[in-house]
Design an enzyme around this catalytic site. Structure first.
Site, PDB file in Angstrom:
ATOM      1  N   ASN A  53       0.835  -1.229   0.000  1.00 30.52           N
ATOM      2  CA  ASN A  53       0.000   0.000   0.000  1.00 30.52           C
ATOM      3  C   ASN A  53       0.858   1.263   0.000  1.00 30.52           C
ATOM      4  O   ASN A  53       0.361   2.360   0.210  1.00 30.52           O
ATOM      5  CB  ASN A  53      -0.953  -0.016   1.217  1.00 30.52           C
ATOM      6  CG  ASN A  53      -0.187   0.135   2.530  1.00 30.52           C
ATOM      7  OD1 ASN A  53       1.047   0.099   2.535  1.00 30.52           O
ATOM      8  ND2 ASN A  53      -0.904   0.290   3.624  1.00 30.52           N
ATOM      9  N   ALA A  67       4.970  -7.069   4.787  1.00 25.02           N
ATOM     10  CA  ALA A  67       4.253  -5.810   5.036  1.00 25.02           C
ATOM     11  C   ALA A  67       3.986  -5.607   6.523  1.00 25.02           C
ATOM     12  O   ALA A  67       3.197  -6.343   7.131  1.00 25.02           O
ATOM     13  CB  ALA A  67       2.935  -5.808   4.256  1.00 25.02           C
ATOM     14  N   SER A 104      11.947 -11.055  13.659  1.00 24.82           N
ATOM     15  CA  SER A 104      13.059 -10.163  13.986  1.00 24.82           C
ATOM     16  C   SER A 104      13.787 -10.628  15.230  1.00 24.82           C
ATOM     17  O   SER A 104      13.194 -11.248  16.110  1.00 24.82           O
ATOM     18  CB  SER A 104      12.498  -8.751  14.221  1.00 24.82           C
ATOM     19  OG  SER A 104      13.429  -7.959  14.915  1.00 24.82           O
ATOM     20  N   TYR A 141       6.809  -2.990  18.803  1.00 25.98           N
ATOM     21  CA  TYR A 141       7.219  -3.575  17.510  1.00 25.98           C
ATOM     22  C   TYR A 141       7.701  -5.008  17.741  1.00 25.98           C
ATOM     23  O   TYR A 141       7.215  -5.941  17.106  1.00 25.98           O
ATOM     24  CB  TYR A 141       8.340  -2.741  16.865  1.00 25.98           C
ATOM     25  CG  TYR A 141       9.105  -3.520  15.825  1.00 25.98           C
ATOM     26  CD1 TYR A 141      10.343  -4.105  16.128  1.00 25.98           C
ATOM     27  CD2 TYR A 141       8.582  -3.716  14.555  1.00 25.98           C
ATOM     28  CE1 TYR A 141      11.027  -4.851  15.184  1.00 25.98           C
ATOM     29  CE2 TYR A 141       9.270  -4.458  13.611  1.00 25.98           C
ATOM     30  CZ  TYR A 141      10.494  -5.029  13.937  1.00 25.98           C
ATOM     31  OH  TYR A 141      11.167  -5.792  13.008  1.00 25.98           O
ATOM     32  N   LYS A 193       6.091  -8.994  16.724  1.00 28.23           N
ATOM     33  CA  LYS A 193       6.812 -10.104  16.074  1.00 28.23           C
ATOM     34  C   LYS A 193       6.717 -11.363  16.930  1.00 28.23           C
ATOM     35  O   LYS A 193       6.541 -12.466  16.427  1.00 28.23           O
ATOM     36  CB  LYS A 193       8.274  -9.721  15.827  1.00 28.23           C
ATOM     37  CG  LYS A 193       8.438  -8.604  14.806  1.00 28.23           C
ATOM     38  CD  LYS A 193       7.842  -8.974  13.453  1.00 28.23           C
ATOM     39  CE  LYS A 193       8.026  -7.883  12.429  1.00 28.23           C
ATOM     40  NZ  LYS A 193       7.375  -8.217  11.131  1.00 28.23           N
ATOM     41  N   ASN A 210      20.295  -7.468  12.094  1.00 26.02           N
ATOM     42  CA  ASN A 210      20.194  -6.080  11.628  1.00 26.02           C
ATOM     43  C   ASN A 210      20.477  -5.933  10.140  1.00 26.02           C
ATOM     44  O   ASN A 210      21.640  -5.831   9.746  1.00 26.02           O
ATOM     45  CB  ASN A 210      21.133  -5.193  12.463  1.00 26.02           C
ATOM     46  CG  ASN A 210      20.526  -4.879  13.798  1.00 26.02           C
ATOM     47  OD1 ASN A 210      20.231  -5.782  14.585  1.00 26.02           O
ATOM     48  ND2 ASN A 210      20.272  -3.610  14.052  1.00 26.02           N
ATOM     49  N   ASP A 257      16.747   0.045  23.569  1.00 22.78           N
ATOM     50  CA  ASP A 257      17.917  -0.640  22.990  1.00 22.78           C
ATOM     51  C   ASP A 257      18.350  -1.791  23.881  1.00 22.78           C
ATOM     52  O   ASP A 257      18.442  -1.613  25.101  1.00 22.78           O
ATOM     53  CB  ASP A 257      19.094   0.333  22.870  1.00 22.78           C
ATOM     54  CG  ASP A 257      19.087   1.044  21.528  1.00 22.78           C
ATOM     55  OD1 ASP A 257      19.747   2.083  21.389  1.00 22.78           O
ATOM     56  OD2 ASP A 257      18.395   0.558  20.617  1.00 22.78           O
TER      57      ASP A 257
HETATM   58  C1  WQD Z   1      21.571  -0.289  15.960  1.00 26.77           C
HETATM   59  C2  WQD Z   1      22.543   0.294  16.974  1.00 26.77           C
HETATM   60  C3  WQD Z   1      21.590   1.995  18.366  1.00 26.77           C
HETATM   61  C4  WQD Z   1      21.030   5.078  15.316  1.00 26.77           C
HETATM   62  C5  WQD Z   1      15.889  -2.370  15.028  1.00 26.77           C
HETATM   63  C6  WQD Z   1      14.883  -3.480  15.180  1.00 26.77           C
HETATM   64  C7  WQD Z   1      15.246  -4.603  14.260  1.00 26.77           C
HETATM   65  C8  WQD Z   1      15.318  -4.078  12.865  1.00 26.77           C
HETATM   66  C9  WQD Z   1      16.373  -2.970  12.782  1.00 26.77           C
HETATM   67  C10 WQD Z   1      13.470  -4.020  11.347  1.00 26.77           C
HETATM   68  C11 WQD Z   1      21.889   0.514  18.330  1.00 26.77           C
HETATM   69  C12 WQD Z   1      22.716   2.556  17.509  1.00 26.77           C
HETATM   70  C13 WQD Z   1      21.364   3.864  15.907  1.00 26.77           C
HETATM   71  C14 WQD Z   1      21.735   6.258  15.696  1.00 26.77           C
HETATM   72  C15 WQD Z   1      23.042   4.964  17.242  1.00 26.77           C
HETATM   73  N1  WQD Z   1      14.040  -3.599  12.485  1.00 26.77           N
HETATM   74  N2  WQD Z   1      22.357   3.821  16.843  1.00 26.77           N
HETATM   75  N3  WQD Z   1      22.716   6.145  16.640  1.00 26.77           N
HETATM   76  O1  WQD Z   1      17.433  -0.931  17.103  1.00 26.77           O
HETATM   77  O2  WQD Z   1      19.252  -2.692  16.712  1.00 26.77           O
HETATM   78  O3  WQD Z   1      17.125  -2.855  15.468  1.00 26.77           O
HETATM   79  O4  WQD Z   1      15.980  -1.947  13.703  1.00 26.77           O
HETATM   80  O5  WQD Z   1      13.870  -4.791  10.531  1.00 26.77           O
HETATM   81  O6  WQD Z   1      14.234  -5.574  14.373  1.00 26.77           O
HETATM   82  O7  WQD Z   1      14.910  -3.945  16.504  1.00 26.77           O
HETATM   83  O8  WQD Z   1      18.700  -1.050  14.896  1.00 26.77           O
HETATM   84  O9  WQD Z   1      20.034   0.490  13.527  1.00 26.77           O
HETATM   85  O10 WQD Z   1      18.273   1.441  15.123  1.00 26.77           O
HETATM   86  O11 WQD Z   1      20.378   0.501  16.036  1.00 26.77           O
HETATM   87  O12 WQD Z   1      23.927   4.899  18.105  1.00 26.77           O
HETATM   88  O13 WQD Z   1      21.471   7.391  15.205  1.00 26.77           O
HETATM   89  O14 WQD Z   1      22.943   1.581  16.502  1.00 26.77           O
HETATM   90  O15 WQD Z   1      21.653   2.550  19.680  1.00 26.77           O
HETATM   91  O16 WQD Z   1      22.856   0.250  19.321  1.00 26.77           O
HETATM   92  P1  WQD Z   1      18.158  -1.855  16.179  1.00 26.77           P
HETATM   93  P2  WQD Z   1      19.319   0.415  14.836  1.00 26.77           P
END
Ligand code: WQD
Length: 343
Positions: A32, A81, A124, A149, A153, A178, A297
């Site tokens: 969508n 989705a 996830s 979120y 899952k 990730n 986190d």
């Molecule tokens: C990774 C690390 C942040 C941004 C989530 C979901 C996972 C998947 C991916 C969907 C962490 C650090 C991040 C920033 C930072 N979702 N960071 N500064 O939270 O591990 O995973 O997103 O597919 O299911 O849980 O991913 O990339 O947000 O963070 O320091 O500006 O990078 O603190 O340690 P995350 P992320």
């Protein structure tokens, strides 16, 4: 073989559609466009030379979905989705529960009504919460999810498992760690409609100057350099795992009606290691500062990949440097052509 891909114009969905088309599957995308663009369909055609069918359907709209299934008899479905921003899910939990669970329930109810088989669920690593020990395997007990979120899952996996117990069809849940990086063509990549929160695009947007700098959320964790550890996996490695999982179901190779697999590299990298990998592979010095921890986190999580390696016959092959290089190639292409992205 006809495969339905919901969310197929999204980040992981589009990369999976490319791999499916390259391996001779017929693909139908329904999406969508709540967090993606129709332009992605044309880019998939450009990469593969093949055209997936595309319909603008909201999977939460059961009537539209039923009309679709009454015409298209699919051999398998990959359900991507869903909304996926951890932080947003904390602010708008009902939006996440409604969207992520209703879409799944609609699909499974219609799967039963039409007698379809072979269902892949996009899960996830956030289902693990903060586990006591790393790496986490598929049998590691789940902790309470750290966000709505992650909870959608966890609940989604249970809905799929219980539906399969009630009506013998076959399904696989794939737990992504990730996902990061982009297709080598730089024609598709992570391209959310709104400002991204995750590390990959935050790094590349800083490198290209779309953002002044970024904040490293916390350097006081109990890790070697004080920053969080994650299992960053190339999005194309994630995509090829979906092809292997579809083949496992279609060719009835699955050992149990409901199976679960971790999709990671088996190696954890800290935020600082990810930053260093980007700087070393591109030669670009990033501007960042250290700030407070981000709520929700987990400190560290990386995958035990033994089951996916042995049962799916799948292994991630791309390095962190390749991830960062491909993400950078995509950012540069997107910025160069940003006025050309339409739809
Ligand atoms: C990774 C690390 C942040 C941004 C989530 C979901 C996972 C998947 C991916 C969907 C962490 C650090 C991040 C920033 C930072 N979702 N960071 N500064 O939270 O591990 O995973 O997103 O597919 O299911 O849980 O991913 O990339 O947000 O963070 O320091 O500006 O990078 O603190 O340690 P995350 P992320």
């Amino acid at each position: 073989m006809k495969v339905l891909v919901t969310g197929g114009t999204g980040y992981i969905g589009s990369h999976t559609v490319v791999e499916l088309l390259n391996r001779g599957f017929e693909v139908i995308i329904i999406d969508n466009l709540s967090n993606s663009r129709e332009e992605v369909v044309h880019r998939i055609e450009k990469i593969t030379g093949k055209s997936p069918l595309y319909f603008n359907i909201d999977v939460c709209n059961k009537a539209d979905l039923k009309k679709f299934f009454s015409v298209y008899k699919v051999d398998a479905t990959i359900h991507f989705a869903a909304f996926k921003a951890v932080g947003e899910s904390v602010e708008k939990p009902l939006l996440y529960y409604r969207n992520n669970l209703l879409s799944l329930i609609n699909l499974l109810e219609l799967y039963a009504e039409f007698g379809f088989d072979n269902f892949l669920f996009s899960s996830s690593c956030s289902v693990y919460g903060q586990s006591d020990a790393q790496p986490v395997s598929e049998s590691t007990p789940l902790k309470p999810a750290e966000s709505p979120y992650g909870n959608t899952k966890q609940i989604g996996e249970e809905i799929l498992r219980d539906s399969i117990l009630a009506r013998p069809f076959r399904g696989i849940a794939l737990r992504y760690f990730n996902p990061a990086g982009a297709h080598s063509s730089a024609l598709i990549g992570e391209y959310p409609l709104h400002a991204p929160n995750n590390l990959g695009p935050v790094i590349t947007q800083t490198a290209i100057g779309k953002r002044e700098s970024f904040t490293v959320f916390g350097n006081d964790y109990n890790t070697p350099d004080g920053t969080c550890i994650r299992d960053y996996i190339h999005v194309v490695d994630i995509a090829t795992a979906h092809v292997d999982a579809v083949n496992r179901l279609i060719h009835k190779k699955n050992k149990k009606p409901f199976e679960l697999y971790n999709l990671g590299t088996g190696r954890g990298y800290s935020v600082m290691e990810a930053i260093t990998a980007f700087e070393n592979s591109t030669g670009i010095k990033l501007k960042y500062n250290f700030g407070p921890r981000r709520p929700g986190d987990v400190e560290k999580v990386w995958a035990d990949t033994a089951r996916a390696n042995s049962e799916l016959g799948w292994k991630a092959t791309r390095s962190l440097e390749e991830i960062m290089n491909s993400a950078w190639g995509w950012e540069k292409q997107m910025t160069r052509n940003s006025n050309k992205i339409t739809g």
